[in-house]
Each structure stands twice: as structure tokens, then as C-alpha cells.
Design a protein around this motif. Sequence first.
Motif, mmCIF file in Angstrom:
data_model
loop_
_atom_site.group_PDB
_atom_site.id
_atom_site.type_symbol
_atom_site.label_atom_id
_atom_site.label_comp_id
_atom_site.label_asym_id
_atom_site.label_seq_id
_atom_site.Cartn_x
_atom_site.Cartn_y
_atom_site.Cartn_z
ATOM 1 N N GLU A 127 -34.335 -83.454 -17.513
ATOM 2 C CA GLU A 127 -35.602 -82.709 -17.472
ATOM 3 C C GLU A 127 -36.162 -82.531 -18.879
ATOM 4 O O GLU A 127 -37.341 -82.769 -19.133
ATOM 5 C CB GLU A 127 -35.325 -81.333 -16.841
ATOM 6 C CG GLU A 127 -36.575 -80.589 -16.466
ATOM 7 C CD GLU A 127 -37.416 -81.380 -15.478
ATOM 8 O OE1 GLU A 127 -38.639 -81.403 -15.655
ATOM 9 O OE2 GLU A 127 -36.841 -81.995 -14.544
ATOM 10 N N ARG A 128 -35.263 -82.145 -19.784
ATOM 11 C CA ARG A 128 -35.680 -81.926 -21.156
ATOM 12 C C ARG A 128 -36.151 -83.225 -21.803
ATOM 13 O O ARG A 128 -37.143 -83.244 -22.534
ATOM 14 C CB ARG A 128 -34.489 -81.349 -21.937
ATOM 15 C CG ARG A 128 -34.866 -80.846 -23.288
ATOM 16 C CD ARG A 128 -33.668 -80.181 -23.957
ATOM 17 N NE ARG A 128 -33.864 -80.063 -25.377
ATOM 18 C CZ ARG A 128 -32.890 -79.819 -26.246
ATOM 19 N NH1 ARG A 128 -31.657 -79.696 -25.826
ATOM 20 N NH2 ARG A 128 -33.145 -79.719 -27.529
ATOM 21 N N GLY A 129 -35.440 -84.308 -21.522
ATOM 22 C CA GLY A 129 -35.846 -85.607 -22.054
ATOM 23 C C GLY A 129 -37.210 -86.002 -21.530
ATOM 24 O O GLY A 129 -38.031 -86.575 -22.256
ATOM 25 N N GLU A 130 -37.437 -85.708 -20.281
ATOM 26 C CA GLU A 130 -38.723 -86.041 -19.675
ATOM 27 C C GLU A 130 -39.864 -85.275 -20.350
ATOM 28 O O GLU A 130 -40.934 -85.832 -20.599
ATOM 29 C CB GLU A 130 -38.672 -85.729 -18.172
ATOM 30 C CG GLU A 130 -39.907 -86.116 -17.399
ATOM 31 C CD GLU A 130 -40.225 -87.611 -17.453
ATOM 32 O OE1 GLU A 130 -39.299 -88.411 -17.740
ATOM 33 O OE2 GLU A 130 -41.393 -87.971 -17.251
ATOM 34 N N ARG A 131 -39.608 -84.020 -20.642
ATOM 35 C CA ARG A 131 -40.637 -83.237 -21.332
ATOM 36 C C ARG A 131 -40.935 -83.842 -22.705
ATOM 37 O O ARG A 131 -42.086 -84.000 -23.101
ATOM 38 C CB ARG A 131 -40.187 -81.777 -21.488
ATOM 39 C CG ARG A 131 -40.426 -80.915 -20.252
ATOM 40 C CD ARG A 131 -40.396 -79.435 -20.596
ATOM 41 N NE ARG A 131 -39.110 -79.024 -21.175
ATOM 42 C CZ ARG A 131 -38.045 -78.660 -20.460
ATOM 43 N NH1 ARG A 131 -38.113 -78.653 -19.146
ATOM 44 N NH2 ARG A 131 -36.935 -78.301 -21.051
#
Lengths: 151, 151
Positions: A97-101
Motif C-alpha cells: 500500500e505504501r509503495g503504491e502511494r
Amino acid sequence: MQQGCSGPPVGALLARASHLFNAAVGDALALEGTTLRGFLLLEAASGAARPQQVLAAQVGLDKTTMVAAVDDLVARGLVERRSDPADRRVRLVAVTERGERLRRRGREVVAATEAELLDELGERGRDELRGLLLRLLGGRLGASGTGGSCV
Amino acid sequence: MQQGCSGPPVGALLARASHLFNAAVGDALALEGTTLRGFLLLEAASGAARPQQVLAAQVGLDKTTMVAAVDDLVARGLVERRSDPADRRVRLVAVTERGERLRRRGREVVAATEAELLDELGERGRDELRGLLLRLLGGRLGASGTGGSCV
DNA sequence: TATTGTTATACTCTATAACTATA
DNA sequence: TATAGTTATAGAGTATAACAATA
């Protein structure tokens, strides 16, 4: 085929322009806490989880180089390694999720940086440049790297 | 300043095109027994003999890196080091007769290779691309590298 | 036997620091 | 004291070879 003396070689201009863009985009991404390579890896890994070697081929890295690169992203919590139930040798790389952000922010930053650099050319010059480069690269697109979607 | 989704980022296209040109020119120069860097050094040193550090600044290399580079050219008989009578610390780098011949052949090879790569664009596209790149680089030209004359 | 990921290792390229000889 | 060139050295970055687990 006759070539007159029409200024500096195009290869030199391309090298300079490429360096200019890489530096500017790299600086902008550094402010977001990542690198151009890190961002490109996130781009490549986004969507469906992929084996490391597939990822390596996409970005044009050696599989041994990819190990450390993925290690780094894992340490930052941007991707995670999952075992592939179908083939337990494979380690699937999935964007968190963080990578996607970060990837989405990276896209914005890259687009904004490029827009600024291309501002001098105006909208028409920008499209012309893109068109000429695409024609120049011809069929060679899509073999590796940032093909496909819109960054 | 609004930027739609108009394909792959220009930076990626520039990087690819630059790599394409570098590889092609490098291969062509390899057949002549030199490298892109070697050729660029001959270009930079041609004309009046220059101190190594001036040469280094022209090409964008560190002075320590330049030592080995010039050593290599000397070993191949393409340049020679002369003491500067005015300042005995300085070692002037001068292109030899043989180096000059190689440089001229290199120019032809580079021009021919580029012409082939640019063939797809037609004469008009070629000029447009050159013009757009020059506009893009703006005042940044001439700071270092292959400025000035026509290769 | 072949393949994925991994490690260990070597190689290339480049820059930093220290030295020399001149200025 | 400062500068041109040189050397030695260390640091990235990358690739090659060998190994473990699995197919």
C-alpha cells in the motif's frame, strides 16, 4: 544521404538532454525519498505481483543486481516478497500500500518535472518532440523499460 | 501546465534514444579501433595543444581519470605530451598525425551512423529534432563537451 | 537436468587524498 | 602558498561463477 555540416552531432544533443532530464527527475524524486531506479521498479512491479527475474528483464537489470534492489525496497516497506504457491522457487514481488502511494506521488512528480523542462517548447513543440523520438525508436519500444502505461 | 496522459515520459524516450545512438556510434568507432571517449578526446584536443586539465574540463572528466585516458591515447600513438616552455608543470596534449587521421575518419563514421539512424525521420524531421533539442537545452550548450565545431 | 533466487567474488569506472615538481 | 600532473586508494555499480532449493 549526403550530410552537410549542420551543427553538433545529434547523439551529443540526445545525451545532454537525457542527462538533463535524468538529473532533474532524480532530484525531484529524491525529495520524495526515492530514486529514479526505485520509482521505475515500483512502476514495473505495480499491478500483478511478478517474479524477480521478470522484473529484472523489464527494467534491464541483471538478476543478481535485482536482489539488492528489491532488498532495499523491502527494507523501506515499499514492496514485499511472496512465495508463489505454484512454483516454490519463485519469489513474487508485490507493491505494498505504501509503495503504491509513493508510486502515485512519483508519477505526479515526474510529470510535473518534465512539464517544466518542456515548457520552453510549447505544447506543439512538446508533441513534435515526442512524435519524433517515437518515430526514431520505431519498433524498439516496449522491449524493456517503462513501456505501456502513462507515467 | 496541465498534463494529460500523452504516452511514455519524455525522459524515458530521451534515455532510450541516447543509448541507441551511443551504442551505434560506439560500435562503428570500435571498427576503426577506437571508442566514443577516445574519439571525443581527439576532437577536444585537436587544433591547438592543450593542458590535460583543460582537456578534462572540456570533456567533463576528472583530472585523475584523464591521466589514464591520455596514457592510452599516447600508447596508441594518437596524441603526445609536450612540456609547456612557459610553465614546466603543464603537459600539453597534442594530436599526432596518426591521431588526426583517426579523428577525421571518426567524424565520417559518426556522421554516417547518425545519418542512418535519422534516415526514418526524413530531412525535415531531422532538422526539427535538432532544433527542438537545441531549444530544450537552451543556454546550457557550450558549457562542456562537443561544443563548437561540426561533428 | 534445468531454473529461481542467492551469495561470493571480480571487474570497471570514477572520485578523494596525498605526493612531486614546479610556480 | 598554490597549481599541474601523478599515484595510491576507496567507493559505486555491475557482471560472472558457484551454490541451495525446487522443478
